[in-house]
Design a protein around this motif. Structure first.
Motif, PDB file in Angstrom:
ATOM      1  N   VAL A 192      -9.163  86.220  42.866  1.00 47.34           N
ATOM      2  CA  VAL A 192     -10.301  87.134  43.056  1.00 47.34           C
ATOM      3  C   VAL A 192      -9.976  88.486  42.417  1.00 47.34           C
ATOM      4  CG1 VAL A 192     -11.651  88.368  44.806  1.00 47.34           C
ATOM      5  CG2 VAL A 192     -10.986  85.996  45.198  1.00 47.34           C
ATOM      6  N   CYS A 193      -8.736  88.981  42.672  1.00 52.24           N
ATOM      7  CA  CYS A 193      -8.306  90.263  42.101  1.00 52.24           C
ATOM      8  C   CYS A 193      -8.205  90.164  40.584  1.00 52.24           C
ATOM      9  CB  CYS A 193      -6.953  90.670  42.692  1.00 52.24           C
ATOM     10  SG  CYS A 193      -7.038  91.005  44.451  1.00 52.24           S
ATOM     11  N   ALA A 194      -7.707  89.021  40.094  1.00 48.09           N
ATOM     12  CA  ALA A 194      -7.584  88.838  38.654  1.00 48.09           C
ATOM     13  C   ALA A 194      -8.958  88.928  37.992  1.00 48.09           C
ATOM     14  CB  ALA A 194      -6.934  87.484  38.346  1.00 48.09           C
ATOM     15  N   GLU A 195      -9.939  88.281  38.608  1.00 44.39           N
ATOM     16  CA  GLU A 195     -11.300  88.308  38.048  1.00 44.39           C
ATOM     17  C   GLU A 195     -11.866  89.727  38.070  1.00 44.39           C
ATOM     18  OE1 GLU A 195     -15.661  86.181  38.588  1.00 44.39           O
ATOM     19  OE2 GLU A 195     -13.937  85.370  39.647  1.00 44.39           O
ATOM     20  N   ALA A 196     -11.582  90.442  39.178  1.00 47.78           N
ATOM     21  CA  ALA A 196     -12.090  91.825  39.295  1.00 47.78           C
ATOM     22  C   ALA A 196     -11.530  92.696  38.173  1.00 47.78           C
ATOM     23  CB  ALA A 196     -11.713  92.395  40.659  1.00 47.78           C
ATOM     24  N   LEU A 201      -6.842  94.837  29.076  1.00 48.24           N
ATOM     25  CA  LEU A 201      -6.419  95.730  27.990  1.00 48.24           C
ATOM     26  C   LEU A 201      -7.550  95.902  26.971  1.00 48.24           C
ATOM     27  CD1 LEU A 201      -4.211  97.409  26.682  1.00 48.24           C
ATOM     28  CD2 LEU A 201      -3.244  95.323  25.704  1.00 48.24           C
ATOM     29  N   GLN A 202      -8.245  94.803  26.692  1.00 46.54           N
ATOM     30  CA  GLN A 202      -9.378  94.873  25.765  1.00 46.54           C
ATOM     31  C   GLN A 202     -10.427  95.852  26.287  1.00 46.54           C
ATOM     32  OE1 GLN A 202     -10.819  90.968  24.912  1.00 46.54           O
ATOM     33  NE2 GLN A 202     -11.385  91.496  22.817  1.00 46.54           N
ATOM     34  N   GLY A 203     -10.618  95.799  27.608  1.00 45.95           N
ATOM     35  CA  GLY A 203     -11.585  96.719  28.232  1.00 45.95           C
ATOM     36  C   GLY A 203     -11.178  98.175  28.035  1.00 45.95           C
ATOM     37  N   GLN A 204      -9.867  98.427  28.042  1.00 46.01           N
ATOM     38  CA  GLN A 204      -9.383  99.807  27.868  1.00 46.01           C
ATOM     39  C   GLN A 204      -9.738 100.346  26.483  1.00 46.01           C
ATOM     40  OE1 GLN A 204      -8.119 101.287  30.689  1.00 46.01           O
ATOM     41  NE2 GLN A 204      -8.774  99.248  31.328  1.00 46.01           N
ATOM     42  N   LEU A 205      -9.713  99.449  25.474  1.00 49.29           N
ATOM     43  CA  LEU A 205      -9.978  99.884  24.097  1.00 49.29           C
ATOM     44  C   LEU A 205     -11.419 100.372  23.946  1.00 49.29           C
ATOM     45  CD1 LEU A 205      -8.267  96.952  22.125  1.00 49.29           C
ATOM     46  CD2 LEU A 205      -7.219  98.987  23.068  1.00 49.29           C
ATOM     47  N   MET A 206     -12.291  99.820  24.789  1.00 44.95           N
ATOM     48  CA  MET A 206     -13.718 100.160  24.660  1.00 44.95           C
ATOM     49  C   MET A 206     -14.118 101.325  25.555  1.00 44.95           C
ATOM     50  SD  MET A 206     -15.381  96.392  24.227  1.00 44.95           S
ATOM     51  CE  MET A 206     -14.446  95.533  25.459  1.00 44.95           C
ATOM     52  N   ASN A 207     -13.271 101.666  26.530  1.00 40.69           N
ATOM     53  CA  ASN A 207     -13.613 102.774  27.446  1.00 40.69           C
ATOM     54  C   ASN A 207     -13.535 104.109  26.716  1.00 40.69           C
ATOM     55  OD1 ASN A 207     -13.913 100.990  29.490  1.00 40.69           O
ATOM     56  ND2 ASN A 207     -12.005 101.484  30.550  1.00 40.69           N
ATOM     57  N   SER A 208     -14.475 104.984  27.044  1.00 41.21           N
ATOM     58  CA  SER A 208     -14.427 106.320  26.423  1.00 41.21           C
ATOM     59  C   SER A 208     -13.318 107.162  27.056  1.00 41.21           C
ATOM     60  CB  SER A 208     -15.772 107.031  26.580  1.00 41.21           C
ATOM     61  OG  SER A 208     -16.101 107.109  27.962  1.00 41.21           O
ATOM     62  N   GLU A 236      -4.440  85.832  30.449  1.00 42.30           N
ATOM     63  CA  GLU A 236      -5.799  86.158  29.991  1.00 42.30           C
ATOM     64  C   GLU A 236      -6.339  87.392  30.700  1.00 42.30           C
ATOM     65  OE1 GLU A 236      -8.141  82.657  30.590  1.00 42.30           O
ATOM     66  OE2 GLU A 236      -7.141  81.535  28.984  1.00 42.30           O
ATOM     67  N   THR A 237      -6.069  87.483  32.002  1.00 48.28           N
ATOM     68  CA  THR A 237      -6.547  88.636  32.785  1.00 48.28           C
ATOM     69  C   THR A 237      -6.003  89.934  32.199  1.00 48.28           C
ATOM     70  OG1 THR A 237      -6.648  87.328  34.808  1.00 48.28           O
ATOM     71  CG2 THR A 237      -6.492  89.720  35.081  1.00 48.28           C
TER      72      THR A 237
END
Length: 972
Positions: free
Chosen positions: A47-51, A97-104, A91-92
């Motif tokens: 659940v935490c991994a998905e979050a 990390l991919q999400g971090q690249l897109m964050n302003s 994968e998580t």
């Protein structure tokens, strides 16, 4: 997902509220419970991994919480996860990390740090097996995205902490795993990582200095175990040196270069590396220390120069030992060319900058110490270092002598480092040091009236420091080497005849008296200076100085001065005693005026007075009169104060009066330290004086209030009198003991027993009748205290009882080993039995190896005394029924730890007790073991035979070793 039944909606929102540090206690408790559930569940962590992968939560504390749950799974359950679950973790992390690249905006640093730890843990678990492309995956994803690079660099530091950090203790299997990881990284990825660092350092130098600093930290951490050629090349070093000129980067660049210089390598290569670095730094203007205003950078630069200097010293040492003369000479030349820079940094106004170079300076002097002759240039270097050290030893004007804080403490520590340099300078060239100190000292003392306190203090301080820098056996600085002795003698003569003792600054006053006492043997050579120096001790310059700090220190130093020179003070004794008379007064508690000296300081003054009286050349009658006039005011005041205490009702006043009474006893006790084997109390005619003191102090033992402190003081006085008065003290012991045994606490008894033991050991047969009388009352008082109930968790009470029990057994041991067994034997059968059973109990029942050891020593002694044919009636029976079982049951107890050194000593005494039983009872004992006792313990006939054979051997060591092996086997 493996856990289809648990969807993200099921995340306990109520529990998550408790993650906020400001949440109510009940919510926080819920969150803790929920955290434990998720950690322990087989698959709820998903659940935490998905979050994390989907970025469902915006709350920082929830994100941190999810990473913690993931961290727990990787750390403690990774081996039990299925391949699919392990893949899910990988994968998580990559999706997050991919999400971090897109964050302003980047995540908060505490989340990025936790993410880096989880990346590092996953790497450690999977790099050698499931994820060999870990770094390539990371690098290809983050590219040169600043948010991604930040996480990448943090992950590298977390990996360093997990795999390399030598300060963290690792299990052997972890050490093996970490070695394999480093080997794998060196083979497969290190060149790519180094290339990524180079790109990052170049790309972000202007736009993101904080990322550049992080990258420099990573390079510094990794350089210790990777191929240095990847870093120590023109391309990389030039980049690092360019960053030395960027204000935001230069401190980290300095640290990075320091780590490169510190890397272990071939001494010739190291010399070349340091030299090439120095040339570039010098041509870039970094050696112009005087023009640099940034002290924080200079502190880092000083550390770098220190590293380079120590590396060159190490290279020279290795090359010189290896016999490579040419390369060693090259290293030495490189080393010597750095000395001017060393001196600039050593003498810098900022002590942090100076302190950072002390290691190089010390090592350089150590090199010079090995040469039989110094070159002119080396002599100049030595002189320059001396002058630098002398300058830096000086206090600055801001030093707060009245209220010393952290800055002052740091300067004191720094001074200790400088003293090490001074000591080393003395080893390199004692003559140069003596000459340099003499020059500074004489120049300063000639103009002391107009010189600043810092100059005067350091001049005297240097003279003081010569005492350790140029050591002399037993402080004999004024005999032997004429050059040294005459130079020191000249300086001391100048010091004591210059009038400088009147300088009005506490630091100078203290240094003056410290130096006079350090070189007190000077006055044996030139005793004509004693009267002047004595006066400086006694008047406003010393004991009556305006500073309490000076008065306190002088009280101690004066006692040392008098102890050394008492033979030269005979004509001044009565004058000194009259001058210090007011300092010997007992400060009454209601006075209200602060005394010149504290009671601790007064102890030294009383001791000094005692030394003057005892070691003077007066006849015994005069010594008695002087000692009586010293002690009578104390005893008179004691009687008055004791009467006041008995009628005082207010607790605070009671405590103040008891304090004063204790001081009176302590002062009287301290005067007795002046006596020796050559000058006894009896020879000095002072027996009656101290008997009168005893007579006066003993009634305090029955005072109903403030008993603890009064008993303690009187008991200490009795200890001293047993030594000084010899048998004259014996008439006082029964009454004193009776008082001290009334209404006892554990602590009272514990402190009383050593007194009785001291009397027993010293007077033996003389006190036997008294001991027989006091023995059972003392034992019963001990039993009564030990039997008092105490609360289960009261550790202080338990410890007090343990210490009392030990003291009790030690007392019995003293009696038995002093050959006074009649004291115990004459207590009546029931009482003897009672005591004997306590000793058996102490040997077996209490898990305290120190007490157990004492009990076995007692039992062995009693067997020796009473275990033979003509021993105490019934004792052989006691041996077989109780002592023999104790010797086997005690070591069989689970609490008897045979890996503990103290317990092994107990076992040795236990074995010696069995040996003693065999000596006293012979074959009868062997027969008892074979036919009755050992069979009752189910010991096999073979082992029984073995035990009996070993017991009959003459060598006790064989028995001790055998018994240890016997009980180790028995416990398996």
């Amino acid at each position: 997902m493996a856990c289809q039944s648990v969807s993200i909606i099921n995340m306990d929102e109520q529990a998550l509220l408790g993650l906020n540090p400001n949440a109510d206690a009940c919510y926080r408790q819920k969150a803790m419970v929920y955290f434990e559930q998720l950690k322990e569940s087989q698959d709820a962590w998903e659940v935490c991994a998905e979050a994390l992968a989907k970025g469902i939560y915006s709350d920082d504390h929830v994100k941190f919480f999810c990473f913690q749950v993931l961290e727990h799974q990787i750390k403690y359950r990774h081996g039990g996860l299925s391949p699919a679950q392990q893949q899910l973790i990988r994968e998580t992390l990559m999706k997050w990390l991919q999400g971090q690249l897109m964050n302003s905006q980047p995540e908060k640093p505490f989340i990025r740090n936790k993410a880096a730890q989880v990346f590092a843990l996953t790497f450690v678990m999977e790099y050698l097996t499931h994820w060999p492309k870990f770094f390539f995956d990371l690098l290809s994803l983050v590219g040169l995205n600043p948010h991604g690079v930040d996480v990448y660099l943090r992950t590298l530091m977390a990996i360093d902490a997990e795999v390399v950090d030598r300060d963290i203790l690792h299990y052997p299997e972890e050490v093996r795993r970490n070695t394999l990881i480093k080997d794998g990284m060196r083979e497969q990825v290190i060149p790519s990582l180094v290339e990524s660092w180079y790109q990052i350092l170049g790309a972000y130098q202007q736009s993101h200095p904080e990322i550049t600093c992080q990258c420099l930290e990573v390079v510094g951490a990794y350089v210790s175990w990777i191929d240095l050629n990847l870093i120590a090349n023109d391309r990389f070093v030039n980049l690092l040196l360019s960053q030395m000129s960027v204000e935001d980067l230069r401190e980290e660049a300095c640290d990075c270069l320091f780590e490169i210089v510190n890397k272990g390598m071939d001494p010739t290569d190291k010399t070349k590396l340091v030299e090439s670095l120095c040339q570039v730094l010098q041509s870039a203007g970094f050696f112009n220390v005087d023009q640099e205003e940034d002290v924080d950078f200079l502190a880092k630069f000083s550390r770098l120069v220190n590293g380079m200097g120590q590396s060159l010293v190490l290279s020279w040492t290795k090359l010189a030992k290896g016999g490579d003369v040419k390369a060693a000479a090259e290293a030495l030349r490189a080393l010597e060319t750095k000395v001017p820079l060393l001196l600039q940094l050593l003498v810098h106004d900022d002590d942090d900058i100076s302190a950072n170079i002390v290691g190089f300076c010390y090592d350089y002097l150590n090199v010079l110490k090995q040469f039989p002759l110094l070159t002119d240039q080396q002599k100049t270097h030595v002189e320059d270092i001396m002058l630098a050290v002398m300058k830096k030893l000086t206090y600055d004007e801001e030093y707060n002598f009245d209220n010393e804080g952290e800055d002052e403490a740091m300067f004191v520590e720094y001074r200790k480092q400088l003293k090490m340099l001074l000591d080393r300078l003395a080893q390199v060239s004692p003559d140069l040091l003596l000459e340099a100190v003499g020059r500074v000292f004489n120049n300063t003392i000639q103009r002391w009236q107009t010189a600043s306190f810092m100059e005067v203090e350091v001049a005297i301080r240097l003279l003081y420091m010569l005492g350790e820098a140029l050591p002399a056996s037993h402080g004999a600085h004024f005999s032997g080497d004429t050059a040294k002795t005459s130079a020191l003698q000249d300086m001391m003569r100048t010091l004591v005849s210059s009038g400088l003792s009147g300088y009005q600054h506490t630091s100078v006053s203290l240094e003056f008296f410290e130096t006079v006492v350090r070189y007190d043997k000077f006055f044996l050579v030139e005793p004509q200076h004693i009267p002047n120096v004595l006066m400086s001790f006694l008047d406003h310059r010393g004991l009556r100085h305006s500073s309490p700090k000076v008065r306190s220190r002088v009280a101690y130093l004066f006692s040392r001065f008098v102890k050394t020179l008492h033979k030269h003070m005979n004509s001044f004794i009565e004058d000194i005693l009259s001058r210090i008379q007011d300092l010997l007064e007992l400060a009454p508690p209601e006075n209200g005026f602060p005394a010149l000296l504290t009671s601790d300081d007064q102890l030294f003054i009383f001791e000094t007075a005692g030394v003057l009286i005892v070691h003077g050349e007066s006849p015994a009658e005069r010594k008695q009169a002087l000692m009586r006039s010293l002690l009578t005011p104390l005893t008179d005041a004691f009687r008055l104060l004791l009467a006041k205490l008995a009628s005082e009702r207010e607790e605070e006043r009671q405590a103040a009066l008891a304090d004063c009474l204790s001081h009176a006893v302590g002062f009287a006790s301290r005067t007795s330290k002046a006596f020796s084997n050559k000058q006894t109390v009896k020879q000095c005619g002072c027996t009656e004086v101290y008997r009168d003191c005893l007579q006066t102090f003993l009634p305090a033992l029955s005072c109903p209030v403030q008993r603890g402190s009064l008993r303690s003081a009187v008991r200490s006085f009795l200890h001293r009198m047993i030594i000084c008065l010899e048998e004259e003290v014996l008439p006082f012991v029964p009454a004193a003991s009776e008082h001290m045994l009334k209404d006892c606490e554990a602590k009272d008894l514990q402190e009383f027993i050593p007194l009785i033991s001291q009397i027993t050991a010293k007077f033996k047969d003389q006190v036997s009748p008294f001991l027989q009388q006091v023995f059972m009352p003392l034992v019963l008082a001990i039993f009564e205290v030990l039997c008092r109930p105490a609360e289960d968790n009261d550790q202080a009470a338990a410890l007090e009882k343990q210490m009392l029990r030990r003291s009790y057994f030690t007392f019995i041991q003293t009696i038995t080993s002093s050959g006074m067994n009649e004291v115990l034997a004459n207590q009546g059968v029931e009482n003897v039995e009672r005591v004997l059973f306590t000793i058996i109990q102490g040997a077996v029942d209490f898990p305290d190896p120190i007490a157990q050891k004492t009990c076995f020593i007692i039992l062995s002694k009693l067997v020796e005394l009473w275990g033979g044919k003509d021993g105490m009636a019934g004792f052989p029976d006691f041996i077989y029924k109780h002592i023999v079982p104790a010797c086997f049951l005690a070591p069989l107890k689970p609490s008897f730890d045979l890996t503990d050194a103290q317990t092994v000593l107990t076992l040795s005494e236990c074995a010696l007790t069995l040996k003693m039983i065999h000596l006293r009872r012979g074959p009868e004992f062997i027969q008892y073991l074979q036919q009755e006792y050992l069979p009752s313990l189910q010991v096999s006939p073979d082992i029984t035979q073995e035990v009996c054979q070993v017991l009959q051997q003459p060598d006790a060591k064989v028995l001790k070793n055998y018994m240890k092996a016997f009980f180790q086997r028995a416990k398996l």
